[in-house]
Design a protein around this motif. Structure first.
Motif, PDB file in Angstrom:
ATOM      1  N   GLU A 160       3.988 -83.973  25.622  1.00 56.81           N
ATOM      2  CA  GLU A 160       3.985 -84.035  24.166  1.00 56.81           C
ATOM      3  C   GLU A 160       4.140 -82.635  23.562  1.00 56.81           C
ATOM      4  N   ILE A 161       3.534 -81.655  24.208  1.00 59.72           N
ATOM      5  CA  ILE A 161       3.558 -80.282  23.705  1.00 59.72           C
ATOM      6  C   ILE A 161       4.932 -79.641  23.883  1.00 59.72           C
ATOM      7  N   ARG A 162       5.620 -80.022  24.962  1.00 66.44           N
ATOM      8  CA  ARG A 162       6.819 -79.291  25.382  1.00 66.44           C
ATOM      9  C   ARG A 162       7.871 -79.168  24.278  1.00 66.44           C
ATOM     10  N   MET A 163       8.222 -80.280  23.638  1.00 70.17           N
ATOM     11  CA  MET A 163       9.285 -80.241  22.640  1.00 70.17           C
ATOM     12  C   MET A 163       8.855 -79.525  21.366  1.00 70.17           C
ATOM     13  N   THR A 164       7.558 -79.533  21.064  1.00 66.24           N
ATOM     14  CA  THR A 164       7.099 -78.758  19.907  1.00 66.24           C
ATOM     15  C   THR A 164       7.235 -77.267  20.177  1.00 66.24           C
ATOM     16  N   LYS A 165       7.090 -76.854  21.438  1.00 68.40           N
ATOM     17  CA  LYS A 165       7.324 -75.444  21.779  1.00 68.40           C
ATOM     18  C   LYS A 165       8.802 -75.100  21.647  1.00 68.40           C
ATOM     19  N   VAL A 166       9.657 -76.055  21.981  1.00 67.53           N
ATOM     20  CA  VAL A 166      11.095 -75.834  21.786  1.00 67.53           C
ATOM     21  C   VAL A 166      11.384 -75.639  20.303  1.00 67.53           C
ATOM     22  N   GLN A 167      10.744 -76.439  19.451  1.00 67.33           N
ATOM     23  CA  GLN A 167      10.940 -76.287  18.015  1.00 67.33           C
ATOM     24  C   GLN A 167      10.518 -74.907  17.549  1.00 67.33           C
ATOM     25  N   GLN A 168       9.414 -74.383  18.088  1.00 63.47           N
ATOM     26  CA  GLN A 168       8.945 -73.055  17.722  1.00 63.47           C
ATOM     27  C   GLN A 168       9.931 -71.973  18.171  1.00 63.47           C
ATOM     28  N   LYS A 169      10.528 -72.180  19.344  1.00 63.42           N
ATOM     29  CA  LYS A 169      11.513 -71.203  19.825  1.00 63.42           C
ATOM     30  C   LYS A 169      12.760 -71.208  18.957  1.00 63.42           C
ATOM     31  N   ILE A 170      13.122 -72.373  18.432  1.00 63.07           N
ATOM     32  CA  ILE A 170      14.325 -72.477  17.603  1.00 63.07           C
ATOM     33  C   ILE A 170      14.081 -71.916  16.208  1.00 63.07           C
ATOM     34  N   SER A 217       7.981 -69.713  30.740  1.00 65.10           N
ATOM     35  CA  SER A 217       8.668 -68.743  29.883  1.00 65.10           C
ATOM     36  C   SER A 217       8.162 -67.325  30.082  1.00 65.10           C
ATOM     37  N   THR A 218       6.960 -67.176  30.679  1.00 65.06           N
ATOM     38  CA  THR A 218       6.414 -65.837  30.898  1.00 65.06           C
ATOM     39  C   THR A 218       6.854 -65.233  32.232  1.00 65.06           C
ATOM     40  N   ASP A 219       7.541 -66.013  33.059  1.00 68.44           N
ATOM     41  CA  ASP A 219       7.998 -65.494  34.351  1.00 68.44           C
ATOM     42  C   ASP A 219       9.117 -64.485  34.130  1.00 68.44           C
ATOM     43  N   SER A 220       8.942 -63.295  34.691  1.00 66.15           N
ATOM     44  CA  SER A 220       9.984 -62.272  34.562  1.00 66.15           C
ATOM     45  C   SER A 220      10.955 -62.398  35.727  1.00 66.15           C
ATOM     46  N   TYR A 221      12.016 -61.612  35.668  1.00 68.66           N
ATOM     47  CA  TYR A 221      13.009 -61.632  36.743  1.00 68.66           C
ATOM     48  C   TYR A 221      12.744 -60.532  37.762  1.00 68.66           C
ATOM     49  N   ALA A 222      11.535 -59.988  37.694  1.00 65.90           N
ATOM     50  CA  ALA A 222      11.218 -58.894  38.614  1.00 65.90           C
ATOM     51  C   ALA A 222      10.223 -59.365  39.649  1.00 65.90           C
ATOM     52  N   ARG A 223       9.091 -58.686  39.742  1.00 67.20           N
ATOM     53  CA  ARG A 223       8.168 -58.875  40.843  1.00 67.20           C
ATOM     54  C   ARG A 223       7.542 -60.261  40.890  1.00 67.20           C
TER      55      ARG A 223
END
Length: 484
Positions: free
Chosen positions: A425-435, A63-69
């Motif tokens: 296990e962590i991945r979907m909890t991060k999705v919950q935080q984004k929502i 999620s921290t990857d930008s579309y630039a360099r």
């Protein structure tokens, strides 16, 4: 420092001692400037490394990857095969099959011949079948419970029948409605408002967010015994996976800790990330198995065996290889992948293990040669603490000091190559935080962690999630068992 021609001539006329003094002063200045240049070059290189870091060559999340360099070029570590994209030849298909016992049959008759117009009512029929699989209209089913009240004609005592367990209010939602609400919010990660909207649109049922909150609180309380069982089983497991990630409670940074196996999941929310939280979690203190993690240092406080996540190390080796002109990171990366291939295909023997161990030592020696000690490191510094090193030197020191933990997957076939189990296990909890962004209360975070841990454990044991959630309200929640 700038010295003009007149000053030089004045020193020359002053005699040899003045010339020697000037040259000595100039050499000191040059040495100081050379040191400054080296420090600035190292700083620039460090800043460039930071700019070049992405999810492919470091531990940064995608999620921290930008579309630039620093947008990473996709370079999978998997070897190419000749298989085409999609289903392979011979695999069982999953297309719809004709149902021999349909729920409803609609006959479309042929009454007369379209050619001559003759009636076909008495002609025997044959059929061509086509089936449509669809969802019937969904409605709320209202069940009324009536308890008889009878007065005894002999003693005039009023006798009243008892309502079933759980039927306590004049009107209330049933266990299936509650289970569906918990399923949508905790498993499918729909926010409360969207859950209520779904109930209204599909079921015609106007359930309030407060009812959902109370339902989850009840679910949380009924799962206390389940959580204690999971913690006990994790402490008895030979290998566990651990990870942690940030989570917000009342807009304040907290931490979500997870411990799990391929059959168990336990989540724990705490305001701290380190050993204080791990002690409160109550799994690592006294644990005697193998803890797999990503080298977050507080884990090393516990006197169990440790296994480092090689997926993290491979990304860091990629970053070191790309950002520094050194050979050892690429060679070490190839060695780890080669060992994994032999472990996955059961090709290891005692001789190979010894050879791989020696190759590992040779590569770290190459790394030491490519990272000689800094001459300034022996000079006493006014700053307290350990002298700062380059990223690649820190990585090399980790490989030198933690060889057994890095290669534990080679010595013990039960130990995984990486920590992907915990990261999943962590991945979907991060999705919950984004929502949803943040939890409104500590109790809400605790509710989510316990119920989500239950759902994850149920999933790992190939049980129906909706049925398992319903079982909570019937007092018969799923109970995992220790795997042999």
């Amino acid at each position: 420092m700038c010295i003009d021609r007149e000053e030089i001539l004045a020193v020359y006329e002053a005699g040899p001692e003045a010339v020697v003094e000037l040259v000595t002063r100039l050499l000191g200045i040059i040495e100081h400037q050379s040191l400054q240049i080296a420090q600035l070059e190292e700083r620039v290189r460090h800043l460039e490394e930071m700019l070049e870091k992405n999810s492919r060559n470091s531990s940064k999340p995608p999620s921290t990857d930008s579309y630039a360099r620093n947008k990473p070029t996709v370079k999978s570590q998997r070897k190419k095969t000749n298989k085409h994209v999609g289903g392979q030849n011979g695999h069982p298909g999953t297309t719809l099959r004709i149902n021999d016992d349909p729920d409803e049959v609609i006959v479309h008759p042929v009454n007369q011949c379209v050619n001559c117009g003759r009636s076909l009512a008495s002609v025997p029929s044959d059929y061509e079948r086509r089936q449509v699989f669809d969802i019937p209209p969904i409605t709320i089913n209202c069940i009324e419970h009536r308890c008889e009240i009878k007065t005894c004609p002999k003693c005039s005592h009023v006798n009243k029948a008892l309502f079933p367990d759980g039927v306590t209010q004049p009107t209330q939602y049933g266990h299936r409605v509650k289970s569906f609400a918990v399923y949508l919010h905790t498993y499918q990660l729909l926010p409360y408002q969207r859950v209520t909207k779904l109930f209204s649109d599909i079921l015609g049922c106007k359930i309030s967010p407060a009812t959902l909150v109370n339902t989850e609180r009840s679910c949380f309380e009924k799962l206390g015994a389940f959580e204690n069982t999971v913690k006990h089983l994790l402490k008895e497991s030979p290998v566990i996976n651990l990870d942690e990630t940030g989570m917000r409670i009342n807009a304040v940074r907290n931490w979500l800790h997870v411990a799990g196996t391929d059959k168990l999941t336990y989540y724990f929310a705490h305001r701290k990330r380190g050993s204080e939280a791990m002690d409160a979690m109550g799994i690592l203190p006294g644990y005697t198995g193998v803890a797999t993690h990503d080298f977050w240092k507080p884990y090393n406080k516990y006197e169990c065996q440790h296994s480092l996540c090689n997926a993290h190390l491979l990304r860091e080796l990629t970053g070191a290889s790309e950002n520094r002109d050194q050979q050892w990171p690429k060679i070490m990366s190839d060695l780890l992948i080669c060992i994994k291939h032999h472990v996955d295909n059961d090709l290891l023997d005692t001789e190979l293990i010894q050879r791989f161990s020696e190759d590992y030592d040779h590569i770290t020696c190459l790394g030491v040669n490519e990272n000689p000690p800094d001459p300034e490191s022996n000079v006493r510094s006014k700053k307290r603490g350990r002298k700062k090193q380059t990223t690649v030197k820190n990585l090399l020191d980790r490989f030198i000091g933690h060889k057994e933990d890095i290669l534990r997957f080679m010595y013990d076939q039960n130990v995984p190559f990486d920590n992907n189990q915990a990261e999943r296990e962590i991945r979907m909890t991060k999705v919950q935080q984004k929502i949803s962004g943040t939890f409104r209360s500590e109790q809400g975070a605790k509710n989510f962690c316990r119920i989500r841990g239950y759902v994850s454990t149920v999933n790992k044991n190939s049980e129906s999630v909706i049925d398992a959630i319903s079982a909570i309200f019937y007092g018969n929640s799923f109970v995992p068992k220790l795997q042999n």
